[in-house]
Write an enzyme that holds these catalytic residues in place. Structure first.
Site, short mmCIF file in Angstrom:
data_model
loop_
_atom_site.label_atom_id
_atom_site.label_comp_id
_atom_site.label_asym_id
_atom_site.label_seq_id
_atom_site.Cartn_x
_atom_site.Cartn_y
_atom_site.Cartn_z
CG ASP A 2 -43.68 33.25 36.28
OD1 ASP A 2 -44.84 32.84 36.49
OD2 ASP A 2 -43.10 34.04 37.04
CB ILE A 53 -43.78 31.36 39.59
CG1 ILE A 53 -42.59 30.43 39.30
CG2 ILE A 53 -43.72 31.90 41.02
CD1 ILE A 53 -41.26 31.15 39.23
CG ASP A 56 -48.31 30.99 35.42
OD1 ASP A 56 -47.78 31.77 36.22
OD2 ASP A 56 -47.70 30.49 34.46
CG HIS A 75 -41.35 22.52 53.94
ND1 HIS A 75 -42.11 23.43 54.62
CD2 HIS A 75 -40.75 21.75 54.87
CE1 HIS A 75 -41.98 23.20 55.93
NE2 HIS A 75 -41.15 22.19 56.10
CG ASP A 103 -48.08 36.29 38.63
OD1 ASP A 103 -48.00 36.17 37.39
OD2 ASP A 103 -47.76 35.36 39.40
CG ASP A 129 -44.29 24.98 52.74
OD1 ASP A 129 -44.51 23.74 52.83
OD2 ASP A 129 -43.56 25.58 53.54
CB SER A 150 -39.76 23.38 58.69
OG SER A 150 -40.74 22.39 58.78
#
Ligand SMILES: *[C@@H]1O[C@H](CO)[C@@H](O)[C@H](O)[C@H]1NC(C)=O
Ligand SMILES: *[C@@H]1O[C@H](CO)[C@@H](O)[C@H](O)[C@H]1NC(C)=O
Ligand SMILES: *[C@@H]1O[C@H](CO)[C@@H](O)[C@H](O)[C@H]1NC(C)=O
Ligand SMILES: *[C@@H]1O[C@H](CO)[C@@H](O)[C@H](O)[C@H]1NC(C)=O
Ligand SMILES: *[C@@H]1O[C@H](CO)[C@@H](O)[C@H](O)[C@H]1NC(C)=O
Ligand SMILES: *[C@@H]1O[C@H](CO)[C@@H](O)[C@H](O)[C@H]1NC(C)=O
Length: 529
Positions: A267, A269, A260, A440, A263, A402, A190
């Site tokens: 999941d 993510i 989602d 983050h 990819d 993030d 950061s």
């Protein structure tokens, strides 16, 4: 004969006393303030492994009670004057079991908790054998008040505290151990990521290897980008304000619904948010739906949040928030309140006017902050010739969800640095890893533990280059073995003692991860393409 005599008597004089006591004695006899200009001593202490230190000097806003120490260290705390009006609070944790390496740690936010020192990172890195230093970055506490009418403290915060600490730490290392460090490293995330990049820009000799997480580069525009959310969302309770529960549930669900499985893995993510062209208009209220939906102005709010921030002529100021980070972003950026770091930065640094009103933030403020560039904090190098020439290595990583610094900015910066060069040319000295499912610097649903420091879980992975960003940069510097991926670990409930839930290999930019098998928890089922 003479040489033999000299080395014989040298041997007699330096015959080591074995056990901890020798190092303890050496530590307690140390006079650290003698070796650092402008220094006064606060603490000199031999700390044994498994001690829990407490920090009575810490200011209340730091909420920083204790730190478990993982290795025997000689702890040195100094106050170091940096100008007639400024000073830093500095610590060095010099481990008994020293690897010969030196390391500096960074800071976060606009913190300066005694004091801003990231004790968890000192504990982590000293336990891995580094002679480690940290500082409060020129100020105490989490607010910006110490900057008020004090440009010297802003300079400390922008770059001088880290550079001063590095010089001091290298001297203390040499004096305590009787030999200089072999290689020098930096780790931070950061604001700390920015500090690492700034160092490579301004003091290319300071570090051989830098781990820069979620770097807050283009800092002036980042501050403005963050200030702007309050003006987009409005205050809590105003007519078009979207409550946290909406962001955390059905808005985030719709982002996942749309993105989602790009990819191939369902999941929760999103591996590559650049591929997610989230369209909030699917959430617009209509005849059949009147709950869990958005009216026109709320749809526009989302479109603004997920669009680049630009000047009226179209020039980019700062990139869009990446979709997928909603659950975390509501805590601060979409919370319907001024973002404290930005508010304080304008009040106490840009304008020196405590009455500055965050609800009136606009483009003029963005222009003013960027033009002023306080303390030369910008940090947006488009080349790092000194660092590159001397063979320095940078490993940068950024969480793909993030919630405080959009990952799109690190992509922008990497590409600005690359210019017309090939990826191979960049790979020689800087590599960027996109960490899916990471918020983050830490936490999130993904395999986010990478040895990045910051807390106990982050230190829970093996100190090996495949799984640990710090070891990856060490092996790159010392053995020329560059990382081609970083395998992150997800612990069950983010608790190391509960064991590993899954791991995933995060790709080196510009490659992206795609599921090629069935089980997304099996790292072998993913491919960087
Ligand atoms: C510190 O604690 C750990 C775990 O409780 C233990 O394994 C280790 O031996 C201890 N180290 C020392 C130096 O006491
Ligand atoms: C450091 O600077 C601050 C702000 O000027 C001052 O209040 C404080 O007394 C100084 N501390 C030391 C140890 O010099
Ligand atoms: C930060 O706090 C320490 C410990 O109380 C103090 O010695 C130092 O002067 C403070 N620094 C500043 C800049 O106020
Ligand atoms: C949008 O919906 C909110 C309730 O969610 C309402 O308070 C607000 O007045 C609406 N705004 C417009 C422009 O219709
Ligand atoms: C109305 O909105 C809901 C979701 O909010 C959506 O599923 C549906 O397709 C929309 N209907 C029309 C006619 O647009
Ligand atoms: C993990 O956390 C969840 C929710 O807090 C809890 O229900 C579950 O029991 C925890 N699992 C373990 C293994 O502790």
């Amino acid at each position: 004969m003479l040489a033999a005599l000299i080395s014989f008597s040298f041997f007699l004089l330096s015959v080591p006393v074995t056990g901890s006591s020798a190092f303890e004695t050496k530590c307690l006899a140390f006079k650290p303030e003698k070796f650092v200009p402008g220094a006064t001593r606060n603490v000199l202490q031999y700390v044994t492994a498994n001690t829990t230190l407490s920090f009575p000097d810490n200011v209340a806003s730091c909420n920083r009670g204790t730190q478990a120490v993982a290795a025997n260290v000689c702890r040195v705390a100094l106050s170091i004057k940096t100008s007639g009006h400024s000073n830093i609070t500095f610590e060095a944790w010099l481990p008994e079991d020293w690897s010969g390496r030196f390391l500096a740690t960074g800071n976060g936010g606009i913190d300066g908790c005694t004091v801003g020192i990231k004790y968890e990172d000192l504990a982590y890195t000293s336990s891995k054998g580094f002679a480690a230093v940290g500082s409060n970055n020129g100020k105490n506490g989490t607010d910006g008040l110490p900057f008020f009418n004090n440009p010297e403290t802003v300079i400390d915060f922008a770059w001088r505290s880290l550079h001063t600490s590095t010089d001091a730490g290298k001297s203390l290392t040499r004096e305590l151990y009787g030999e200089s460090h072999s290689k020098s490293y930096y780790i931070g995330c950061s604001l700390g990521g920015r500090q690492g990049i700034k160092s490579a820009e301004k003091f290319p000799g300071d570090f051989d290897g830098i781990v820069a997480g979620a770097p807050a580069v283009d800092f002036n525009d980042l501050v403005s980008w963050r200030a702007r959310f309050f003006t987009i969302t409005g205050a809590v309770g105003t007519s078009d304000f979207i409550p946290a529960t909406a962001w955390k549930t059905w808005i985030h669900d719709e982002v996942l619904n749309q993105c989602d499985t790009i990819d191939k893995a369902k999941d929760g993510i999103i591996e590559d948010p650049t591929l997610c062209k989230f369209d909030p208009s699917t959430l617009r209220c209509n005849g059949t739906s009147t709950t869990n939906c958005l009216n026109d102005s709320q749809v526009e709010q989302l479109k603004t949040i997920f669009s680049d921030y630009r000047y009226p002529d179209g020039t980019l100021i700062y990139p869009a928030m990446q979709p997928g980070s909603e659950v975390g972003a509501v805590d601060r950026l979409y919370a319907g309140a001024p973002f404290a770091y930005s508010e304080d930065w304008f009040k106490y640094v840009v304008y020196n006017d405590p009455s500055w009103d965050a609800s009136k933030f606009d483009l003029e403020d963005t222009i003013a902050a960027d033009k002023l560039n306080p303390g030369d904090i910008r940090t947006y190098p488009t080349s790092l010739p000194g660092f590159e020439r001397k063979g320095g290595k940078i490993l940068t990583y950024h969480g793909q969800q993030d919630n405080q610094i959009t990952t799109f900015n690190t992509i922008r910066w990497y590409n600005a640095l690359k210019g017309r060069r090939s990826t191979e040319a960049m790979d020689n000295w800087i590599r960027f890893f996109r960490i899916s499912g990471m918020n983050h610097c830490n936490s999130g649903p993904g395999a986010w533990v990478l040895g990045q420091g910051g807390n106990a879980a982050a230190a829970g992975v093996p100190f090996e280059r495949e799984t640990n960003v710090l070891k990856a940069v060490v092996d790159w510097v010392e053995q020329g073995v560059a990382p081609s991926y970083i395998e992150g670990t997800k612990f069950v409930n983010d608790t190391v003692s509960l064991g590993v839930d899954f791991t995933r290999r995060h790709c080196k930019y510009p490659l992206r991860n795609t599921l090629v098998g069935a089980d997304f928890k099996n790292p072998d089922n993913w491919e960087c393409k």
